[in-house]
Design a protein around this motif. Structure first.
Motif, PDB file in Angstrom:
ATOM      1  N   GLU A  25      24.624  41.250  19.438  1.00  0.00           N
ATOM      2  CA  GLU A  25      23.851  40.812  18.271  1.00  0.00           C
ATOM      3  C   GLU A  25      22.521  41.561  18.271  1.00  0.00           C
ATOM      4  O   GLU A  25      21.854  41.638  19.316  1.00  0.00           O
ATOM      5  CB  GLU A  25      23.576  39.306  18.308  1.00  0.00           C
ATOM      6  CG  GLU A  25      24.813  38.433  18.197  1.00  0.00           C
ATOM      7  CD  GLU A  25      25.346  38.313  16.767  1.00  0.00           C
ATOM      8  OE1 GLU A  25      24.688  38.807  15.825  1.00  0.00           O
ATOM      9  OE2 GLU A  25      26.437  37.722  16.607  1.00  0.00           O
ATOM     10  N   VAL A  26      22.149  42.099  17.132  1.00  0.00           N
ATOM     11  CA  VAL A  26      20.853  42.767  16.986  1.00  0.00           C
ATOM     12  C   VAL A  26      20.118  42.068  15.843  1.00  0.00           C
ATOM     13  O   VAL A  26      20.596  42.077  14.701  1.00  0.00           O
ATOM     14  CB  VAL A  26      21.011  44.266  16.680  1.00  0.00           C
ATOM     15  CG1 VAL A  26      19.649  44.948  16.653  1.00  0.00           C
ATOM     16  CG2 VAL A  26      21.920  44.937  17.703  1.00  0.00           C
ATOM     17  N   VAL A  27      18.992  41.450  16.170  1.00  0.00           N
ATOM     18  CA  VAL A  27      18.259  40.697  15.146  1.00  0.00           C
ATOM     19  C   VAL A  27      16.865  41.271  14.955  1.00  0.00           C
ATOM     20  O   VAL A  27      16.322  41.945  15.831  1.00  0.00           O
ATOM     21  CB  VAL A  27      18.149  39.193  15.518  1.00  0.00           C
ATOM     22  CG1 VAL A  27      19.525  38.567  15.661  1.00  0.00           C
ATOM     23  CG2 VAL A  27      17.322  38.989  16.770  1.00  0.00           C
TER      24      VAL A  27
ATOM     25  N   LEU B   3      22.596  53.676  15.968  1.00  0.00           N
ATOM     26  CA  LEU B   3      22.455  52.903  14.727  1.00  0.00           C
ATOM     27  C   LEU B   3      21.150  53.192  13.993  1.00  0.00           C
ATOM     28  O   LEU B   3      20.887  52.626  12.932  1.00  0.00           O
ATOM     29  CB  LEU B   3      22.532  51.398  15.045  1.00  0.00           C
ATOM     30  CG  LEU B   3      23.861  50.886  15.621  1.00  0.00           C
ATOM     31  CD1 LEU B   3      23.693  49.476  16.165  1.00  0.00           C
ATOM     32  CD2 LEU B   3      24.962  50.924  14.560  1.00  0.00           C
TER      33      LEU B   3
ATOM     34  N   LEU C  34      29.817  43.641  16.652  1.00  0.00           N
ATOM     35  CA  LEU C  34      28.398  43.911  16.408  1.00  0.00           C
ATOM     36  C   LEU C  34      27.950  43.093  15.193  1.00  0.00           C
ATOM     37  O   LEU C  34      28.454  43.309  14.083  1.00  0.00           O
ATOM     38  CB  LEU C  34      28.204  45.419  16.162  1.00  0.00           C
ATOM     39  CG  LEU C  34      26.802  45.872  15.785  1.00  0.00           C
ATOM     40  CD1 LEU C  34      25.794  45.538  16.878  1.00  0.00           C
ATOM     41  CD2 LEU C  34      26.800  47.376  15.510  1.00  0.00           C
ATOM     42  N   ASN C  35      27.056  42.179  15.424  1.00  0.00           N
ATOM     43  CA  ASN C  35      26.568  41.296  14.356  1.00  0.00           C
ATOM     44  C   ASN C  35      27.714  40.677  13.546  1.00  0.00           C
ATOM     45  O   ASN C  35      27.680  40.629  12.321  1.00  0.00           O
ATOM     46  CB  ASN C  35      25.593  42.037  13.433  1.00  0.00           C
ATOM     47  CG  ASN C  35      24.230  42.215  14.079  1.00  0.00           C
ATOM     48  OD1 ASN C  35      24.051  41.860  15.253  1.00  0.00           O
ATOM     49  ND2 ASN C  35      23.275  42.734  13.352  1.00  0.00           N
ATOM     50  N   GLY C  36      28.721  40.255  14.266  1.00  0.00           N
ATOM     51  CA  GLY C  36      29.821  39.524  13.632  1.00  0.00           C
ATOM     52  C   GLY C  36      30.934  40.388  13.074  1.00  0.00           C
ATOM     53  O   GLY C  36      31.929  39.853  12.580  1.00  0.00           O
ATOM     54  N   ASP C  37      30.770  41.733  13.132  1.00  0.00           N
ATOM     55  CA  ASP C  37      31.816  42.631  12.627  1.00  0.00           C
ATOM     56  C   ASP C  37      32.330  43.528  13.756  1.00  0.00           C
ATOM     57  O   ASP C  37      31.617  43.786  14.724  1.00  0.00           O
ATOM     58  CB  ASP C  37      31.262  43.527  11.499  1.00  0.00           C
ATOM     59  CG  ASP C  37      30.972  42.736  10.237  1.00  0.00           C
ATOM     60  OD1 ASP C  37      31.834  41.941   9.827  1.00  0.00           O
ATOM     61  OD2 ASP C  37      29.864  42.905   9.676  1.00  0.00           O
ATOM     62  N   ASP C  38      33.543  44.024  13.566  1.00  0.00           N
ATOM     63  CA  ASP C  38      34.047  45.024  14.517  1.00  0.00           C
ATOM     64  C   ASP C  38      33.280  46.326  14.332  1.00  0.00           C
ATOM     65  O   ASP C  38      32.942  46.709  13.213  1.00  0.00           O
ATOM     66  CB  ASP C  38      35.546  45.296  14.261  1.00  0.00           C
ATOM     67  CG  ASP C  38      36.400  44.130  14.735  1.00  0.00           C
ATOM     68  OD1 ASP C  38      35.944  43.382  15.628  1.00  0.00           O
ATOM     69  OD2 ASP C  38      37.510  43.963  14.206  1.00  0.00           O
ATOM     70  N   TYR C  39      33.025  46.976  15.445  1.00  0.00           N
ATOM     71  CA  TYR C  39      32.307  48.265  15.383  1.00  0.00           C
ATOM     72  C   TYR C  39      32.859  49.188  16.468  1.00  0.00           C
ATOM     73  O   TYR C  39      32.988  48.781  17.634  1.00  0.00           O
ATOM     74  CB  TYR C  39      30.804  48.042  15.586  1.00  0.00           C
ATOM     75  CG  TYR C  39      29.995  49.314  15.552  1.00  0.00           C
ATOM     76  CD1 TYR C  39      29.669  49.935  14.351  1.00  0.00           C
ATOM     77  CD2 TYR C  39      29.588  49.923  16.746  1.00  0.00           C
ATOM     78  CE1 TYR C  39      28.952  51.114  14.329  1.00  0.00           C
ATOM     79  CE2 TYR C  39      28.858  51.104  16.729  1.00  0.00           C
ATOM     80  CZ  TYR C  39      28.539  51.690  15.518  1.00  0.00           C
ATOM     81  OH  TYR C  39      27.830  52.877  15.490  1.00  0.00           O
TER      82      TYR C  39
ATOM     83  N   MET D 187      25.874  36.765  24.386  1.00  0.00           N
ATOM     84  CA  MET D 187      25.040  35.553  24.322  1.00  0.00           C
ATOM     85  C   MET D 187      23.818  35.570  25.250  1.00  0.00           C
ATOM     86  O   MET D 187      23.065  34.606  25.274  1.00  0.00           O
ATOM     87  CB  MET D 187      25.865  34.286  24.591  1.00  0.00           C
ATOM     88  CG  MET D 187      26.913  33.958  23.539  1.00  0.00           C
ATOM     89  SD  MET D 187      26.195  33.488  21.939  1.00  0.00           S
ATOM     90  CE  MET D 187      25.540  31.849  22.314  1.00  0.00           C
TER      91      MET D 187
ATOM     92  N   VAL E 265      17.946  41.973  21.207  1.00  0.00           N
ATOM     93  CA  VAL E 265      19.380  42.231  21.404  1.00  0.00           C
ATOM     94  C   VAL E 265      19.968  41.177  22.333  1.00  0.00           C
ATOM     95  O   VAL E 265      19.387  40.851  23.373  1.00  0.00           O
ATOM     96  CB  VAL E 265      19.602  43.645  22.005  1.00  0.00           C
ATOM     97  CG1 VAL E 265      21.083  43.881  22.274  1.00  0.00           C
ATOM     98  CG2 VAL E 265      19.038  44.722  21.085  1.00  0.00           C
ATOM     99  N   GLU E 266      21.117  40.674  21.918  1.00  0.00           N
ATOM    100  CA  GLU E 266      21.898  39.763  22.747  1.00  0.00           C
ATOM    101  C   GLU E 266      23.189  40.462  23.108  1.00  0.00           C
ATOM    102  O   GLU E 266      23.846  41.044  22.246  1.00  0.00           O
ATOM    103  CB  GLU E 266      22.278  38.534  21.916  1.00  0.00           C
ATOM    104  CG  GLU E 266      21.676  37.231  22.355  1.00  0.00           C
ATOM    105  CD  GLU E 266      22.236  36.094  21.520  1.00  0.00           C
ATOM    106  OE1 GLU E 266      21.531  35.111  21.379  1.00  0.00           O
ATOM    107  OE2 GLU E 266      23.358  36.189  21.006  1.00  0.00           O
TER     108      GLU E 266
END
Lengths: 261, 66
Positions: free
Chosen positions: B58-60, B25, B5-10, B38, B34-35
């Motif tokens: 990914e959540v932006v 969250l 999740l956003n580059g980290d383990d979750y 990809m 949200v991706e």
């Protein structure tokens, strides 16, 4: 007399109240961002697309301060150094937002932040075909400006000087050539404006709008500078529409000879 | 399940869809994109977009920028 109410900038059917567009980066906090944007009179506001802070949900959100119902939000692709990344950020920005507008950046080099115009052209073509209203951040090159329009750009945004440099309009002659040769889309100076006179010069040349971030956010008093830029853009636009006098080398007396003793 | 999740383990608590993950969250779905692996997940698909072990999410959102 021509006035602001019948001289609106329109892009893809969207009408803008102000010819000054502003960024939201580099402010001290969101409160200052909000006040500066209010003082600028801008209704088009750029934002960047970044990861949500997952683990600290108490951090405030930009949109708590910049109401998307009041402002038009223009997502950028800042920080993207290739076409694939720029497309990805543009698509995410569209999904996170509410419009098809994108300020497209494909950066070529981290020292100058000059655009990679080859990548920019390619990304413009792809995104325009996907229905985006593409506003590419470009060099002040009249040839690439026209190529961007041919590829589907809805406006061209040539730089005045490198992003954040405050060097002003370094090549007004190129901007003038772009204005004379690239027809049918607005020309918006993006980047390099350092103070009010720079913004006025861009508008006096005939640019349709100016986009400023660092020039306002980096000023000692950002909110006051936002107001200065607002007035400069209005002044410059009026001066352009009014038609300046020709430059001449020698004096031309303002007071009559008739009646002199 | 364990996702990126956003580059980290979750490690998800109970979420099995994108929609449930955002609730877990405490994220306002209207303000993010949200991706999933990809590919962008449209807001209308948040409820049906199922998560599985090892997914990359990914959540932006929008931040200040020029």
């Amino acid at each position: 007399m021509e006035n602001a109410s019948n001289d609106k900038l329109t892009i893809a059917g969207v009408e803008f109240q102000s010819r000054l567009w502003v960024g939201t980066g580099k402010y001290k906090d969101f409160e200052q961002t909000k006040k500066a944007i209010e003082a600028s009179g801008a209704d088009m506001v750029t934002v960047a697309v970044r990861r949500v802070n997952i683990f600290d949900r108490k951090t405030p959100n930009l949109l708590d301060y910049i109401d998307p119902k009041v402002y038009k939000i223009l997502p950028n692709t800042a920080g993207c150094y290739n076409v694939e990344d720029a497309l990805r950020y543009a698509r995410l920005g569209r999904e996170a937002g509410i419009s098809d507008f994108v300020k497209l950046e494909v950066i070529g080099d981290d020292k100058t932040l000059f655009p990679d115009v080859c990548g920019l052209l390619k990304a413009t073509e792809i995104l325009a075909k996907e229905g985006f209203i593409v506003l590419p951040y470009s060099t002040d090159d009249p040839i690439i400006a026209q190529r961007l329009v041919n590829a589907g750009a809805a406006a061209v945004m040539p730089l005045g000087a490198p992003i954040g440099s405050g060097l002003g309009i370094r090549n007004p002659y190129n901007i003038k050539i772009i204005l004379e040769t690239v027809k049918g889309v607005p020309i918006i100076v993006d980047a390099g404006v350092g103070t009010a006179s720079d913004a006025a010069i861009a508008m006096e040349l005939g640019c349709d709008a100016v986009l400023i971030n660092t020039g306002i956010a980096g000023a000692t008093q950002p909110i006051m500078m936002a107001a200065a830029m607002k007035h400069a853009v209005i002044s410059g636009r009026f001066a352009y529409k009014a038609g300046r006098i020709a430059r001449r080398l020698y004096a031309a007396a303002s007071s009559p000879f008739d009646g002199m003793l | 399940m364990k996702i990126r999740l956003n580059g980290d383990d979750y490690i998800t608590k109970a979420a099995s869809t994108v929609s449930e993950l955002l609730i877990e969250l405490d994220i306002n779905p209207l303000r993010v994109a949200v991706e999933l692996n990809m590919a962008i997940v449209k807001k209308a698909q948040y409820n049906s977009a199922a998560l599985k072990d090892g997914d990359n999410v990914e959540v932006v959102n929008f931040v200040g920028g020029g």
